[in-house]
Design an enzyme around this catalytic site. Structure first.
Site, PDB file in Angstrom:
ATOM      1  N   GLU A  10      -9.589   3.397   1.709  1.00 42.67           N
ATOM      2  CA  GLU A  10      -9.001   3.574   0.370  1.00 42.67           C
ATOM      3  C   GLU A  10      -7.922   2.540   0.063  1.00 42.67           C
ATOM      4  OE1 GLU A  10      -7.932   5.043   2.997  1.00 42.67           O
ATOM      5  OE2 GLU A  10      -5.766   4.775   2.805  1.00 42.67           O
ATOM      6  N   LYS A  38       0.838  -1.201   0.000  1.00 39.98           N
ATOM      7  CA  LYS A  38       0.000   0.000   0.000  1.00 39.98           C
ATOM      8  C   LYS A  38       0.874   1.252   0.000  1.00 39.98           C
ATOM      9  CE  LYS A  38      -3.456   2.443   2.876  1.00 39.98           C
ATOM     10  NZ  LYS A  38      -4.405   2.337   4.021  1.00 39.98           N
ATOM     11  N   ASP A  79      -2.899   9.931   4.018  1.00 41.31           N
ATOM     12  CA  ASP A  79      -4.301   9.509   4.098  1.00 41.31           C
ATOM     13  C   ASP A  79      -5.081  10.472   4.988  1.00 41.31           C
ATOM     14  OD1 ASP A  79      -6.710   8.215   4.115  1.00 41.31           O
ATOM     15  OD2 ASP A  79      -6.034   6.476   5.298  1.00 41.31           O
ATOM     16  N   LYS A  90     -10.708  12.295   8.146  1.00 43.24           N
ATOM     17  CA  LYS A  90     -10.325  11.860   9.495  1.00 43.24           C
ATOM     18  C   LYS A  90     -10.354  13.064  10.428  1.00 43.24           C
ATOM     19  CE  LYS A  90      -7.067   8.178   8.132  1.00 43.24           C
ATOM     20  NZ  LYS A  90      -7.770   7.029   8.748  1.00 43.24           N
ATOM     21  N   ARG A 103      -7.691  -0.691   0.498  1.00 50.11           N
ATOM     22  CA  ARG A 103      -8.160  -1.919  -0.167  1.00 50.11           C
ATOM     23  C   ARG A 103      -8.513  -1.659  -1.638  1.00 50.11           C
ATOM     24  NH1 ARG A 103     -12.593  -2.662   4.384  1.00 50.11           N
ATOM     25  NH2 ARG A 103     -10.890  -1.678   5.506  1.00 50.11           N
ATOM     26  N   ASP A 116       1.261   5.860   5.812  1.00 54.93           N
ATOM     27  CA  ASP A 116       0.312   4.966   5.145  1.00 54.93           C
ATOM     28  C   ASP A 116       0.888   4.357   3.861  1.00 54.93           C
ATOM     29  OD1 ASP A 116      -2.123   3.770   5.576  1.00 54.93           O
ATOM     30  OD2 ASP A 116      -3.289   5.252   4.452  1.00 54.93           O
TER      31      ASP A 116
HETATM   32  N1  BES Z   1      -4.705   4.057   6.844  1.00 52.68           N
HETATM   33  C1  BES Z   1      -5.885   3.726   7.531  1.00 52.68           C
HETATM   34  C2  BES Z   1      -5.686   2.629   8.571  1.00 52.68           C
HETATM   35  C3  BES Z   1      -5.144   3.076   9.894  1.00 52.68           C
HETATM   36  C4  BES Z   1      -5.960   3.715  10.809  1.00 52.68           C
HETATM   37  C5  BES Z   1      -3.856   2.790  10.240  1.00 52.68           C
HETATM   38  C6  BES Z   1      -5.463   4.087  12.032  1.00 52.68           C
HETATM   39  C7  BES Z   1      -3.372   3.162  11.477  1.00 52.68           C
HETATM   40  C8  BES Z   1      -4.165   3.799  12.375  1.00 52.68           C
HETATM   41  C9  BES Z   1      -6.947   3.206   6.566  1.00 52.68           C
HETATM   42  O1  BES Z   1      -6.928   3.738   5.296  1.00 52.68           O
HETATM   43  C10 BES Z   1      -8.270   3.555   7.167  1.00 52.68           C
HETATM   44  O2  BES Z   1      -8.551   4.707   7.330  1.00 52.68           O
HETATM   45  N2  BES Z   1      -9.040   2.521   7.513  1.00 52.68           N
HETATM   46  C11 BES Z   1     -10.310   2.696   8.119  1.00 52.68           C
HETATM   47  C12 BES Z   1     -11.227   1.661   7.540  1.00 52.68           C
HETATM   48  C13 BES Z   1     -12.668   1.849   7.908  1.00 52.68           C
HETATM   49  C14 BES Z   1     -13.202   3.114   7.277  1.00 52.68           C
HETATM   50  C15 BES Z   1     -13.427   0.651   7.436  1.00 52.68           C
HETATM   51  C16 BES Z   1     -10.156   2.512   9.628  1.00 52.68           C
HETATM   52  O3  BES Z   1      -9.417   1.630  10.060  1.00 52.68           O
HETATM   53  O4  BES Z   1     -10.765   3.278  10.372  1.00 52.68           O
HETATM   54 ZN    ZN Z   2      -5.058   4.404   4.644  1.00 51.94          ZN
HETATM   55 ZN    ZN Z   3      -8.026   5.557   5.136  1.00 52.33          ZN
END
Ligand code: BES
Ligand code: ZN
Ligand code: ZN
Length: 507
Positions: A355, A271, A276, A283, A357, A294
Site C-alpha cells: 500500500e 509514507k 498497516d 498480515k 507505494r 509505518d
Molecule cells: N509496511 C510494510 C513494509 C515492512 C514490512 C516494513 C516488514 C517492515 C517490516 C509494507 O507496506 C509491506 O507490507 N510491504 C510488503 C510488500 C510486498 C507485498 C510486495 C512486504 O514487504 O512484504
Molecule cells: Zn506498509
Molecule cells: Zn503493507
C-alpha cells in the site's frame, strides 16, 4: 533538557556526574581526563594499568572518588581506537553516559567534548554531534508508564578557556535543535496506532512549528486536505488504501519558506500509514503491532521541516505526507482492483499490503505538479525485502539522477546516517508490468526493495528523485549504534544534512 557550554575546569564543576573519555590503547590519559585522573589520585590510570578498563568503544567505567572533584561521580567513556572516531561516534558516545545518568536518576551531567582535542575533529562538528547525542539519549517514550522514566535536566559541555568557544556554542545549539525535532518525530512513531490515526497525524502536523519562535514559525504553513479534496485531485491510490478505515485519509502539506521567494522547492514525501494490517491481504499476527511505525517516513519528513525551520536553513522545503490507515473491512480495496492514480496511470492491485507505494505515487505526483520541485526525496518503511537486504545498519537508496544520488551519499557520510544504493536497472521494471493495467503494485519475490523503487520511479518522471527505504532502520529492536530500542528518527539526520548542504549554494 538544557544543553549548555561552561568555560572552566571540569574537576571543579558542581554536577551529579562528570564525563571524561579515553581512547583505546592510551596508558596515561592526557587533557581533561588526565587532569581529572590526577585530581582523584590516579584512579583512571590504575584501572587502565590493571586491565579493568581499556577504553574500548562502548566501554564505561564509573568511579566514586572520595575527593579531588566537585562531582560525586566520574564516568570514563571508552572512545575506541583514535583513528576510528567520527562525528557520529561522538553522538553515539552520549548514549552510555546519559543512560547511566538516567538509571541513577541524576539531573545534571558535565562532559568534556569528545573528539575535539586529541581526536582531531572539527570542534563545531564535535559539539553538534555531542549535543545531538545527548538530546537523543535523554528521550524515552513513557507516556503509558505509571512510573515515569528519569530525565536529565542539564547537560553541560565543559571547555578550558581559550578554545573555539563561539563555534562550540553554535554547534551545541544546532545539535540540540536537530535532536529536539527528531524526538518530536519519535513520539509520533512510538504512539499506539489507536492514538495516532490519519486525523491524529494531521493534527500533529499542524503543530510542526509549535514552540519554535515567531520568526521560524512564520515561515511554516501547514495545510491538510480531507477526503473530498483528495477525490477532487484524483488520487486513486490514497483513496483506495484509505477505504477500509473508519477514519478517512488526509493529505498533509507542510511548507517551510526559508529560501528566496521565487527560489526552487525541495519536496520531501513521507509514507504516513498510521497502521498497516496489510488490508484484505492481511498480515500474520506476529509482529503486526510494530506496523504502527509505518508512518515513520511521514513523521520524519515533517520533523525535517521542523528542523529546517528551527535551524533557519535557507531552502524552500515542502513535506507532503499522505496519511492513511490500511484496514481490512467490507469497504476495503481488494486484490484485483484497478486504480486510476493522480498522474493518470492505472495500477492493478495484487496485494493490498503493498500500500505504501500506492499512496506515495499520488503524493509524488502532487508534489511535482503543485511545486515543480528541483528535487524530490521520499522516505518510507516500504519493504520487508529491504530489511532482508541491508538489515538495520543502512537504509536502501534508489533514484533516477546520479548527481542527486551523489549528494545524498555525501550527506549520508557527513551525517553518519547510512544510506546504501540499490540499482534501478530498467530490466527490473519488467517485473511490475500488468496484463490489465499500466503496472501492478508488486513485482514478485525477487528484488522486492528494488521493484518498490521501480514502481515509484514511474511517478517521478524526469524530476530528480531519490527513494529511501527505511523499513530496517526506523525502529531498533535492541540497543545498537547509539540508539536506544524503539524509534530512531531515521532519516531526519540524513535529510537535514542534505538540505543544509544545498542551502549553502547548489540549486
Ligand atoms: N509496511 C510494510 C513494509 C515492512 C514490512 C516494513 C516488514 C517492515 C517490516 C509494507 O507496506 C509491506 O507490507 N510491504 C510488503 C510488500 C510486498 C507485498 C510486495 C512486504 O514487504 O512484504
Ligand atoms: Zn506498509
Ligand atoms: Zn503493507
Amino acid at each position: 533538557m538544557k544543553i549548555e557550554l561552561a568555560i572552566g575546569d571540569i574537576a571543579r564543576t558542581r554536577v551529579d556526574m562528570v564525563v571524561v573519555n579515553l581512547f583505546e590503547g592510551v596508558k596515561t590519559p592526557g587533557g581533561a581526563t588526565g587532569a581529572v585522573d590526577k585530581a582523584i589520585g590516579g584512579a583512571v590510570s590504575a584501572a587502565v594499568r590493571d586491565g579493568d578498563f581499556r577504553g574500548k568503544w562502548g566501554e564505561t567505567l564509573l568511579l566514586r572518588p572520595a575527593k579531588g572533584v566537585a562531582a560525586p561521580r566520574v564516568l570514563v567513556v571508552g572512545l575506541g581506537p583514535r583513528e576510528k572516531l567520527t562525528p557520529d561516534r561522538v553522538r553515539q558516545a552520549a548514549l552510555p553516559a546519559v543512560r547511566t545518568a538516567k538509571k541513577l536518576k541524576l539531573s545534571s551531567v558535565a562532559s568534556v567534548l569528545h573528539g575535539a582535542g586529541a581526536g582531531g575533529l572539527d570542534p563545531a562538528d564535535a559539539s553538534r554531534f555531542a549535543a545531538l547525542g545527548a538530546a537523543l539519549a535523554n528521550y524515552e517514550y513513557d507516556r503509558y508508564k505509571s512510573e515515569k522514566g528519569s530525565r536529565l535536566a542539564r547537560y553541560t559541555i565543559v571547555e578550558r578557556p581559550g578554545g573555539p568557544v563561539a563555534r562550540i556554542r553554535e554547534g551545541l545549539a544546532a545539535g540540540a535543535r536537530l535532536g529536539e525535532a527528531i524526538n518530536w518525530a519519535r513520539d509520533l512513531v512510538a504512539s499506539p496506532p489507536a492514538d495516532l490515526r490519519p486525523d491524529g497525524l494531521a493534527r500533529a502536523a499542524r503543530g510542526v512549528a509549535a514552540g519554535l519562535g515567531r520568526t521560524a514559525a512564520r515561515k511554516v504553513r501547514v495545510r491538510v486536505y480531507g477526503k473530498r479534496e483528495i477525490e477532487a485531485l484524483g488520487m486513486g491510490g490514497i483513496l483506495a488504501v484509505g477505504k477500509g478505515s473508519e477514519v478517512p485519509p488526509r493529505l498533509i502539506v507542510a511548507e517551510y519558506r526559508g529560501g528566496r521567494p521565487a527560489g526552487p522547492w525541495t519536496a520531501l514525501v513521507g509514507k504516513g500509514v498510521t497502521f498497516d494490517t496489510g488490508g484484505i491481504s492481511l498480515k500474520k499476527w506476529e509482529g503486526m503491532e510494530k506496523m504502527k511505525y509505518d508512518m515513520a517516513g511521514g513523521a520524519g519528513m515533517l520533523a525535517a521541516v521542523r528542523a529546517a525551520a528551527s535551524l533557519g536553513i535557507r531552502r524552500n522545503v515542502v513535506a507532503v505526507v499522505p496519511a492513511v490507515e490500511n484496514m481490512p473491512s467490507g469497504t476495503a480495496y481488494r486484490p484485483g482492483d484497478v486504480l486510476r492514480m493522480m498522474s493518470g496511470k492505472t495500477v492493478e492491485v495484487l496485494s493490498t499490503d503493498a500500500e505504501g507505494r500506492l499512496i506515495l505515487a499520488d503524493a509524488i505526483a502532487y508534489a511535482i505538479r503543485r511545486y515543480r520541485p528541483a528535487a524530490v526525496v521520499d522516505a518510507a518503511t516500504l519493504t520487508g525485502a529491504c530489511v532482508v537486504a541491508l538489515g538495520s545498519i543502512a537504509m536502501g537508496m534508489m533514484g533516477n539522477d546520479e548527481a542527486l544520488l551523489a549528494r545524498m551519499k555525501e550527506a549520508s557520510a557527513a551525517s553518519g546516517e547510512r544510506a546504501w544504493p540499490l540499482p534501478l536497472f530498467e530490466e527490473y521494471s519488467e517485473q511490475i508490468k500488468s496484463d490489465v493495467a499500466d503496472i501492478k503494485n508488486i513485482g514478485g519475490p525477487e528484488a522486492g526493495a528494488i521493484t518498490g523503487g521501480c514502481f515509484l520511479k514511474e511517478f517521478a518522471g524526469d524530476v530528480p528523485w531519490v527513494h529511501l527505504d527505511i523499513a530496517g532502520v526506523a525502529w531498533m529492536e535492541k540497543e545498537k549504534m547509539g540508539y536506544a530500542p524503539g524509534p530512531t528518527g531515521a532519516p531526519v539526520r540524513l535529510v537535514v544534512e542534505y538540505l543544509t548542504r544545498r542551502g549553502r549554494g547548489a540549486a
